[in-house]
Design a protein around this motif. Structure first.
Motif, PDB file in Angstrom:
ATOM      1  N   ILE A   1      44.529  99.862  -1.505  1.00  0.00           N
ATOM      2  CA  ILE A   1      44.221 101.254  -1.813  1.00  0.00           C
ATOM      3  C   ILE A   1      44.821 101.596  -3.176  1.00  0.00           C
ATOM      4  O   ILE A   1      46.007 101.338  -3.425  1.00  0.00           O
ATOM      5  CB  ILE A   1      44.764 102.203  -0.732  1.00  0.00           C
ATOM      6  CG1 ILE A   1      44.077 101.920   0.600  1.00  0.00           C
ATOM      7  CG2 ILE A   1      44.565 103.660  -1.136  1.00  0.00           C
ATOM      8  CD1 ILE A   1      42.584 102.194   0.594  1.00  0.00           C
ATOM      9  N   TRP A   2      43.982 102.190  -4.032  1.00  0.00           N
ATOM     10  CA  TRP A   2      44.390 102.578  -5.378  1.00  0.00           C
ATOM     11  C   TRP A   2      44.327 104.096  -5.495  1.00  0.00           C
ATOM     12  O   TRP A   2      43.415 104.725  -4.973  1.00  0.00           O
ATOM     13  CB  TRP A   2      43.491 101.929  -6.427  1.00  0.00           C
ATOM     14  CG  TRP A   2      43.389 100.436  -6.303  1.00  0.00           C
ATOM     15  CD1 TRP A   2      42.635  99.738  -5.409  1.00  0.00           C
ATOM     16  CD2 TRP A   2      44.083  99.466  -7.076  1.00  0.00           C
ATOM     17  NE1 TRP A   2      42.802  98.390  -5.575  1.00  0.00           N
ATOM     18  CE2 TRP A   2      43.687  98.182  -6.599  1.00  0.00           C
ATOM     19  CE3 TRP A   2      44.991  99.540  -8.134  1.00  0.00           C
ATOM     20  CZ2 TRP A   2      44.169  97.012  -7.138  1.00  0.00           C
ATOM     21  CZ3 TRP A   2      45.465  98.366  -8.679  1.00  0.00           C
ATOM     22  CH2 TRP A   2      45.059  97.120  -8.187  1.00  0.00           C
TER      23      TRP A   2
ATOM     24  N   SER B   1      38.266 111.410   3.440  1.00  0.00           N
ATOM     25  CA  SER B   1      39.424 111.270   4.330  1.00  0.00           C
ATOM     26  C   SER B   1      39.401 109.991   5.148  1.00  0.00           C
ATOM     27  O   SER B   1      40.452 109.509   5.575  1.00  0.00           O
ATOM     28  CB  SER B   1      39.506 112.476   5.267  1.00  0.00           C
ATOM     29  OG  SER B   1      38.360 112.546   6.104  1.00  0.00           O
ATOM     30  N   VAL B   2      38.217 109.433   5.406  1.00  0.00           N
ATOM     31  CA  VAL B   2      38.082 108.243   6.244  1.00  0.00           C
ATOM     32  C   VAL B   2      37.525 107.094   5.411  1.00  0.00           C
ATOM     33  O   VAL B   2      36.581 107.269   4.634  1.00  0.00           O
ATOM     34  CB  VAL B   2      37.172 108.508   7.458  1.00  0.00           C
ATOM     35  CG1 VAL B   2      36.987 107.237   8.287  1.00  0.00           C
ATOM     36  CG2 VAL B   2      37.748 109.620   8.318  1.00  0.00           C
ATOM     37  N   LEU B   3      38.098 105.923   5.569  1.00  0.00           N
ATOM     38  CA  LEU B   3      37.662 104.715   4.882  1.00  0.00           C
ATOM     39  C   LEU B   3      37.114 103.726   5.900  1.00  0.00           C
ATOM     40  O   LEU B   3      37.735 103.490   6.942  1.00  0.00           O
ATOM     41  CB  LEU B   3      38.830 104.078   4.130  1.00  0.00           C
ATOM     42  CG  LEU B   3      38.614 102.676   3.548  1.00  0.00           C
ATOM     43  CD1 LEU B   3      37.609 102.723   2.404  1.00  0.00           C
ATOM     44  CD2 LEU B   3      39.946 102.070   3.096  1.00  0.00           C
ATOM     45  N   SER B   4      35.956 103.146   5.610  1.00  0.00           N
ATOM     46  CA  SER B   4      35.373 102.114   6.464  1.00  0.00           C
ATOM     47  C   SER B   4      35.422 100.772   5.751  1.00  0.00           C
ATOM     48  O   SER B   4      35.061 100.679   4.569  1.00  0.00           O
ATOM     49  CB  SER B   4      33.924 102.449   6.825  1.00  0.00           C
ATOM     50  OG  SER B   4      33.873 103.565   7.687  1.00  0.00           O
TER      51      SER B   4
ATOM     52  N   TRP C   1      39.534 103.791   8.962  1.00  0.00           N
ATOM     53  CA  TRP C   1      40.950 103.987   8.660  1.00  0.00           C
ATOM     54  C   TRP C   1      41.207 105.390   8.122  1.00  0.00           C
ATOM     55  O   TRP C   1      40.375 105.957   7.398  1.00  0.00           O
ATOM     56  CB  TRP C   1      41.416 102.986   7.592  1.00  0.00           C
ATOM     57  CG  TRP C   1      41.261 101.558   7.973  1.00  0.00           C
ATOM     58  CD1 TRP C   1      40.101 100.810   7.946  1.00  0.00           C
ATOM     59  CD2 TRP C   1      42.284 100.667   8.436  1.00  0.00           C
ATOM     60  NE1 TRP C   1      40.345  99.529   8.357  1.00  0.00           N
ATOM     61  CE2 TRP C   1      41.677  99.400   8.663  1.00  0.00           C
ATOM     62  CE3 TRP C   1      43.642 100.812   8.660  1.00  0.00           C
ATOM     63  CZ2 TRP C   1      42.406  98.315   9.117  1.00  0.00           C
ATOM     64  CZ3 TRP C   1      44.369  99.726   9.116  1.00  0.00           C
ATOM     65  CH2 TRP C   1      43.749  98.489   9.338  1.00  0.00           C
ATOM     66  N   ASP C   2      42.363 105.913   8.469  1.00  0.00           N
ATOM     67  CA  ASP C   2      42.938 107.058   7.777  1.00  0.00           C
ATOM     68  C   ASP C   2      43.781 106.479   6.646  1.00  0.00           C
ATOM     69  O   ASP C   2      44.913 106.046   6.855  1.00  0.00           O
ATOM     70  CB  ASP C   2      43.800 107.891   8.734  1.00  0.00           C
ATOM     71  CG  ASP C   2      44.461 109.074   8.036  1.00  0.00           C
ATOM     72  OD1 ASP C   2      44.236 109.263   6.827  1.00  0.00           O
ATOM     73  OD2 ASP C   2      45.222 109.800   8.707  1.00  0.00           O
ATOM     74  N   HIS C   3      43.195 106.436   5.439  1.00  0.00           N
ATOM     75  CA  HIS C   3      43.871 105.717   4.354  1.00  0.00           C
ATOM     76  C   HIS C   3      45.112 106.453   3.865  1.00  0.00           C
ATOM     77  O   HIS C   3      45.967 105.862   3.201  1.00  0.00           O
ATOM     78  CB  HIS C   3      42.899 105.467   3.198  1.00  0.00           C
ATOM     79  CG  HIS C   3      42.347 106.722   2.586  1.00  0.00           C
ATOM     80  ND1 HIS C   3      43.018 107.442   1.652  1.00  0.00           N
ATOM     81  CD2 HIS C   3      41.177 107.373   2.791  1.00  0.00           C
ATOM     82  CE1 HIS C   3      42.292 108.487   1.283  1.00  0.00           C
ATOM     83  NE2 HIS C   3      41.161 108.467   1.965  1.00  0.00           N
ATOM     84  N   ALA C   4      45.247 107.735   4.187  1.00  0.00           N
ATOM     85  CA  ALA C   4      46.444 108.463   3.768  1.00  0.00           C
ATOM     86  C   ALA C   4      47.679 107.958   4.487  1.00  0.00           C
ATOM     87  O   ALA C   4      48.788 107.967   3.930  1.00  0.00           O
ATOM     88  CB  ALA C   4      46.262 109.961   4.012  1.00  0.00           C
ATOM     89  N   SER C   5      47.504 107.494   5.727  1.00  0.00           N
ATOM     90  CA  SER C   5      48.640 106.987   6.500  1.00  0.00           C
ATOM     91  C   SER C   5      48.484 105.526   6.889  1.00  0.00           C
ATOM     92  O   SER C   5      49.283 105.006   7.665  1.00  0.00           O
ATOM     93  CB  SER C   5      48.814 107.824   7.774  1.00  0.00           C
ATOM     94  OG  SER C   5      47.644 107.779   8.575  1.00  0.00           O
TER      95      SER C   5
ATOM     96  N   ASN D   1      39.395 103.519  14.530  1.00  0.00           N
ATOM     97  CA  ASN D   1      38.382 103.049  15.470  1.00  0.00           C
ATOM     98  C   ASN D   1      37.720 101.803  14.896  1.00  0.00           C
ATOM     99  O   ASN D   1      37.902 101.464  13.724  1.00  0.00           O
ATOM    100  CB  ASN D   1      37.336 104.141  15.717  1.00  0.00           C
ATOM    101  CG  ASN D   1      36.470 103.857  16.937  1.00  0.00           C
ATOM    102  OD1 ASN D   1      36.856 103.063  17.797  1.00  0.00           O
ATOM    103  ND2 ASN D   1      35.310 104.490  17.010  1.00  0.00           N
ATOM    104  N   SER D   2      36.947 101.128  15.712  1.00  0.00           N
ATOM    105  CA  SER D   2      36.191  99.959  15.257  1.00  0.00           C
ATOM    106  C   SER D   2      34.835  99.931  15.946  1.00  0.00           C
ATOM    107  O   SER D   2      34.699 100.373  17.096  1.00  0.00           O
ATOM    108  CB  SER D   2      36.954  98.659  15.529  1.00  0.00           C
ATOM    109  OG  SER D   2      37.128  98.466  16.918  1.00  0.00           O
ATOM    110  N   LEU D   3      33.835  99.446  15.236  1.00  0.00           N
ATOM    111  CA  LEU D   3      32.480  99.300  15.745  1.00  0.00           C
ATOM    112  C   LEU D   3      32.058  97.854  15.544  1.00  0.00           C
ATOM    113  O   LEU D   3      32.636  97.130  14.731  1.00  0.00           O
ATOM    114  CB  LEU D   3      31.515 100.246  15.013  1.00  0.00           C
ATOM    115  CG  LEU D   3      31.893 101.730  14.987  1.00  0.00           C
ATOM    116  CD1 LEU D   3      30.947 102.489  14.055  1.00  0.00           C
ATOM    117  CD2 LEU D   3      31.852 102.334  16.380  1.00  0.00           C
TER     118      LEU D   3
END
Length: 501
Positions: A199-200, A252-255, A265-269, A274-276
């Motif tokens: 993450i950058w 807010s959400v990264l896949s 992912w919640d990239h902030a934390s 979840n996963s699919l």
């Protein structure tokens, strides 16, 4: 003296796939409205802004400078391959741009090692150095890029290099995916060799005098979770031009894709949410409309719409809107080559997206605009005109050039580097030369052919993707008849020669 030529690379099949330059990359520039082209065979290491209306290059950015002389002795030395811009991502407002490029070097202490083979079989060890570069848009004079006074054929764009890092995923790590958040504040890179994503984050500061300074840095690295170990390294689909990481519309959400699995992912934390899963390795992944943020997932032969937070095969988020389609109706060898969403405005707000499917072993490509809610090919409002085209040869990249009402114009890049305009529901006037008073239209005036109209008088009904035949009906025989000039080395050379006089 030998000018730059491509050499033979020694290695196993996996190494050969790792260094494939991939298709031409194309995206829409939010500032100029022009398509951005990278990885052109005739212009290695360059990014171009291309105006389809005037059929001309209106801006350039040199990402990877390199020596045009590829070898000293043509009898012994191998040809050093040219650099490649493998990935490019641009923020929603166009003010932040990120590129990933690969450059060959004789310095074997950096980058991933390869062996080049000369004309007489002599082997030369070399390395491929991967670099990530961050740019900020900065036009000091406050004018749009296409309003500048270009001199001597120079067409620089208003982007300033603010940060750069060689080997962002370690010496052996190459980048197989890149994404930037819509607000341009966060980015993500994925590496198959490092088996991790990074993450950058952008940091903007101001001096006491008000001078703006921008810097990017890596916040953290996340190794592949235990449940998905080795899936990324075994994925054969991780090549340039495909989309394996993406941010939600609010950022807010990264896949992140790991083979047949998608992780959210919640990239902030740095928290896994979840996963699919999918039956095949995922090639393209996008969040679509900001209203419901459903996920568009495609593999080689399947297209699926899934809820990011649904589970156990049932959606608790989208109701009954989840669906998947097998493209076997086009034939066993049908493969998805490109997918592009329409964004958050116009048709994009209704969940429309465009995709290209290569059929008949690359002899033909079907390009279509899909209506997510109808689960089929979209049509122009109040008409029977389907947003559906059949093109000879393969299509590697798509871009939404214009969207007016229910009409749309797509730009398609073929595998032999031709740009095609696919237009339905948008009427444009043909521009004639006032000086010559001629009734003919030149290629540089770039007229747009209206495609998507019926070829017979019978009404056309909307058909579902899952039941679409392989072009047996007359009403499906659409094919573009107009082509922009070929985006090859000859075209670039011709353009530059005209600029120099």
């Amino acid at each position: 003296m030998m000018l730059h030529e491509e050499g033979v690379i020694k290695g196993n099949e996996k190494q050969q796939n790792d260094i494939k330059k991939g298709p031409v990359l194309m995206s829409k520039d939010p500032i100029t409205g022009h398509p951005i082209l990278a990885n052109l065979p005739g212009a290695p290491g360059m990014v171009h802004w291309y105006d389809p209306k005037s059929a001309s290059v209106v801006g350039t950015l040199e990402v990877s400078p390199y020596n045009r002389v590829s070898r000293r002795d043509p009898r012994v030395d191998p040809n050093i391959p040219t650099p490649a811009v493998t990935h490019i991502a641009i923020g929603q407002d166009g003010k932040d741009m990120i590129t990933v490029d690969t450059v060959w070097t004789e310095n074997t202490s950096v980058g991933r090692e390869y062996t080049l083979v000369g004309p007489q079989g002599d082997e030369t060890p070399m390395s491929v150095c991967t670099s990530i570069k961050f740019y900020s848009f900065s036009d000091a004079k406050g004018r749009k890029p296409d309003q500048r006074n270009h001199r001597h054929g120079d067409l620089p764009m208003g982007y300033e290099l603010v940060s750069s890092m060689a080997s962002p995923h370690g010496r052996e790590g190459e980048v197989c995916a890149l994404a930037i958040s819509p607000n341009g504040e966060t980015a993500c890179t994925l590496s198959r060799q490092e088996d991790a994503f990074r993450i950058w984050s952008k940091n903007t500061t101001y001096s006491p005098s008000g001078v703006r300074s921008v810097m990017w840095k890596c916040l953290y690295k996340v190794k592949t979770p235990a449940g998905f170990a080795n899936l990324l390294s075994q994925n054969n689909y991780s090549s340039p031009g495909q989309n394996l990481v993406t941010f939600s519309s609010d950022g807010s959400v990264l896949s992140v894709c790991y083979g047949t699995h998608v992780t959210l992912w919640d990239h902030a934390s740095a928290t896994l949410l979840n996963s699919l899963s999918s039956a095949e390795g995922i090639q393209h992944l996008y969040f679509l409309t900001k209203d419901d943020d459903f996920l568009l997932m495609t593999s080689e032969s399947q297209v699926a719409i899934k809820s990011p937070f649904g589970g156990a095969g049932q959606s608790c988020y989208l109701g009954n809107d989840e669906w998947s389609v097998d493209l076997s109706a086009f034939g066993r060898d049908a493969k998805v080559s490109s997918v592009i969403p329409f964004g958050d405005s116009g048709l994009g707000a209704r969940g429309f997206f465009a995709m290209s499917v290569v059929i008949d072993n690359g002899a033909e490509t079907v390009v279509m605009v899909v209506d997510r809610s109808e689960r089929g090919v979209a049509s122009v409002k109040d008409t029977d005109s389907l947003m559906y085209w059949r093109i000879k040869g393969g299509v590697s990249s798509l871009c939404v050039n214009e969207c007016i009402g229910s009409g749309v114009e797509l730009l398609a890049i073929t595998e032999d580097c031709r740009m095609l305009s696919l237009n339905v529901g948008i009427h444009k006037a043909k521009t004639l030369s006032l000086k010559s008073q001629s009734t003919s239209i030149s290629r540089t005036q770039a007229p747009v052919l209206q495609v998507g109209s019926e070829v017979d008088s019978q009404p056309m009904k909307k058909r579902k993707i899952s039941t679409m035949p392989r072009g047996t009906g007359k009403a499906q025989q659409f094919e573009t008849g107009f082509e922009f000039p070929s985006l090859s080395g000859k075209f670039i050379t011709s353009f530059l020669s005209k600029r120099h006089g």
